[in-house]
Structures are given as structure tokens and as C-alpha cells.
Design a protein around this motif. Structure first.
Motif, short mmCIF file in Angstrom:
data_model
loop_
_atom_site.label_atom_id
_atom_site.label_comp_id
_atom_site.label_asym_id
_atom_site.label_seq_id
_atom_site.Cartn_x
_atom_site.Cartn_y
_atom_site.Cartn_z
N GLU A 136 0.83 -1.20 0.00
CA GLU A 136 0.00 0.00 0.00
C GLU A 136 0.86 1.25 0.00
O GLU A 136 0.44 2.31 -0.46
CB GLU A 136 -0.93 0.00 1.21
N ASP A 137 2.08 1.14 0.54
CA ASP A 137 2.98 2.30 0.60
C ASP A 137 3.83 2.43 -0.65
O ASP A 137 4.44 3.47 -0.88
CB ASP A 137 3.90 2.19 1.82
N ARG A 138 3.88 1.37 -1.45
CA ARG A 138 4.79 1.38 -2.59
C ARG A 138 4.09 1.38 -3.94
O ARG A 138 4.60 1.95 -4.90
CB ARG A 138 5.74 0.17 -2.51
N PHE A 139 2.93 0.72 -4.04
CA PHE A 139 2.22 0.63 -5.32
C PHE A 139 1.02 1.57 -5.32
O PHE A 139 0.21 1.55 -4.40
CB PHE A 139 1.77 -0.81 -5.58
N ILE A 140 0.93 2.39 -6.36
CA ILE A 140 -0.13 3.39 -6.44
C ILE A 140 -1.38 2.76 -7.04
O ILE A 140 -1.37 2.31 -8.19
CB ILE A 140 0.31 4.59 -7.29
N ASP A 141 -2.45 2.73 -6.27
CA ASP A 141 -3.72 2.18 -6.73
C ASP A 141 -4.40 3.19 -7.65
O ASP A 141 -4.36 4.40 -7.40
CB ASP A 141 -4.62 1.87 -5.54
N ASP A 142 -5.04 2.71 -8.71
CA ASP A 142 -5.76 3.61 -9.61
C ASP A 142 -6.84 4.39 -8.89
O ASP A 142 -7.32 5.41 -9.39
CB ASP A 142 -6.40 2.81 -10.75
N GLY A 143 -7.23 3.90 -7.71
CA GLY A 143 -8.27 4.58 -6.95
C GLY A 143 -7.92 6.00 -6.56
O GLY A 143 -8.81 6.82 -6.32
N VAL A 144 -6.61 6.34 -6.51
CA VAL A 144 -6.24 7.71 -6.17
C VAL A 144 -6.70 8.68 -7.24
O VAL A 144 -6.84 9.88 -6.99
CB VAL A 144 -4.70 7.84 -5.96
#
Length: 255
Positions: A136-144
Motif C-alpha cells: 500500500e505504501d509502494r504501489f499506487i492504486d488507480d483509486g487515487v
């Protein structure tokens, strides 16, 4: 990871976040990264390939608030950001520092040589690592960007049908003074909103930012005071911490 400081975060260029970063590049830079038009179609080949079986994405990309790096320059930026006690890493960083003095064209030819042979040398896998809380701290979710986050435990091969919601068509629509987030709807085929003014005559992308609703002018637009720090800007020279911008109603999401 040797990136103990958490300076690096990752997003696939095939993702919505990656798509946005590619769209924000200049045409010349984009042509060096993508082989096919930004039409949202992967072609007849697999993911990351165009219709001729050629890789759609030609380079790794590293973005910071000021600049975008590709090919060998991107690799150097990654190595520069890593830390840790590993002697091998220190040795690689030292060699990279020596290589950095070479002309970019020479470095990029070496990058392309390795890149074209990486799967043959290092192999590839159809499987992913199990979910880890650190992801969660390293991979950016498209949800942002889209406001819709994917369940990390869901079937990765399951089809996702993107849908957008216009909050102003609901029973409790946002009102003037409400705090909201600016998103890029997952099913939108249009470019995300860009703000143009005297400070940014070439435009600045405001997707992912937060702010306060100033004026609601349906069905065309919603005028907001966008928090400058939420889109990576420092306060204005006059001390203002917000900027005026307008977005499409469907780009407004609750916080």
C-alpha cells in the motif's frame, strides 16, 4: 527493499495512473516511451504489446515533481534513491556514477541492449507475489485517480467494469463550501481536467487534488479552490495556499 526511506512508488504504465503520466508528457518524450497511440487499446498482442507483437512501452519512466526521466536516466534516478548497507548496491551505484558521465545517447544504447534481452536473461512470470501490507505504501492504486479502489484479494483476472458516479445527481449532492477530491472517472475516455491561468499558461493537471467548492454551475462545471499542496505546488508568491480551477461535475468525489 533497499529503499528504506520510501522515496520510490510504483505504477504500471498500463494502469490509469500510468496512462495519466504518459498523457502529461510532451509529444517528443511520449514518442520515446510509447510505440502506439493513446487509444486505450492493447492491440492483438498481450498486455504491453501492440498489434505487431512489439512491446508497447519502450522505457521505464521515473517522475519527480520537476522532471520526467526515461531509459538510462531513469535507472540512474532509481539507483540514486536507494539506500541500505548492501555492499553490492554501493558497488553498482559507484559504477552507475562513473557511467553517468557518458553521453546520454551511449548510455541509452546500453539500456536498450539490456532491455531487449531482459526476459531471456532474467525470465518472466505469470504469477505475482502475495499481498503484503507494505504494498500500500509502494504501489499506487488507480483509486487515487478514479475514486474506485481494487480489492487486493480479488481475482486478478476478473473483469472490471468501470463506472462513474455524478454526485450532483444523487439525493445529497455536494454544496458550496464542501471539501471534495478531484478524480478522473474510470470510464472516462476524455482527457482529465487541466487548469490554465497566468501562472500556468501551458496548463497543470489537477486530478488527485483536493479543495473546496466555490461555485456550482451545472451541468457544465464546478468551480473550486484547489489546495496547492495537494497537487504538488508550494504556496503562491503572494502567500495563497489555494488556486481557482474548474472541473467537470463527474470529476468531483466525496472525501
Amino acid at each position: 527493499s533497499d529503499d528504506d526511506r520510501g522515496n520510490l512508488r510504483f505504477a504500471a504504465l498500463q494502469s490509469r495512473v500510468g496512462d495519466l503520466l504518459v498523457r502529461r508528457m510532451s509529444e517528443d518524450l511520449r514518442a520515446q516511451v510509447v510505440t502506439s497511440p493513446l487509444d486505450g487499446v492493447e492491440g492483438r498482442g498481450g498486455v504491453g504489446e501492440n498489434g505487431d507483437g512489439e512491446e508497447k512501452y519502450k522505457s521505464i519512466v521515473v517522475c519527480d515533481p520537476e522532471k520526467t526521466y526515461i531509459r538510462s536516466s531513469a535507472v540512474f534516478q532509481i539507483l540514486r534513491s536507494l539506500g541500505g548497507p548492501s555492499k553490492r548496491l554501493k558497488a553498482v551505484q559507484y559504477l552507475a556514477l562513473l557511467g553517468y558521465v557518458l553521453p546520454t545517447s551511449v548510455r541509452d544504447r546500453a539500456y536498450e541492449f539490456v532491455s531487449k534481452r531482459r526476459k531471456k536473461w532474467f525470465g518472466s512470470s505469470d504469477e505475482c507475489l502475495l499481498w503484503d501490507d507494505r504494498f500500500e505504501d509502494r504501489f499506487i492504486d488507480d483509486g487515487v485517480l478514479t475514486g474506485t479502489y481494487r480489492d487486493p484479494f480479488a481475482d486478478p483476472n476478473a473483469e472490471i467494469i468501470p463506472t462513474s458516479t455524478n454526485l450532483f445527481e444523487g439525493e445529497s449532492p455536494p454544496a458550496r463550501g464542501d471539501r471534495v477530491r478531484i478524480i478522473w472517472p474510470a470510464d472516462s475516455e476524455k482527457d482529465p481536467s487541466v487548469s490554465y491561468d497566468d501562472e500556468f499558461p501551458a496548463g497543470i493537471c489537477i486530478i488527485g487534488g483536493t479543495g473546496t467548492i466555490s461555485t456550482i454551475d451545472l451541468p457544465m462545471r464546478v468551480v473550486m479552490r484547489v489546495d496547492r499542496d495537494s497537487i504538488g505546488l508550494s504556496p503562491h508568491e503572494k502567500g495563497e495556499e489555494t488556486m481557482i480551477a474548474w472541473v467537470k461535475p463527474q470529476e468531483v468525489a466525496a472525501m
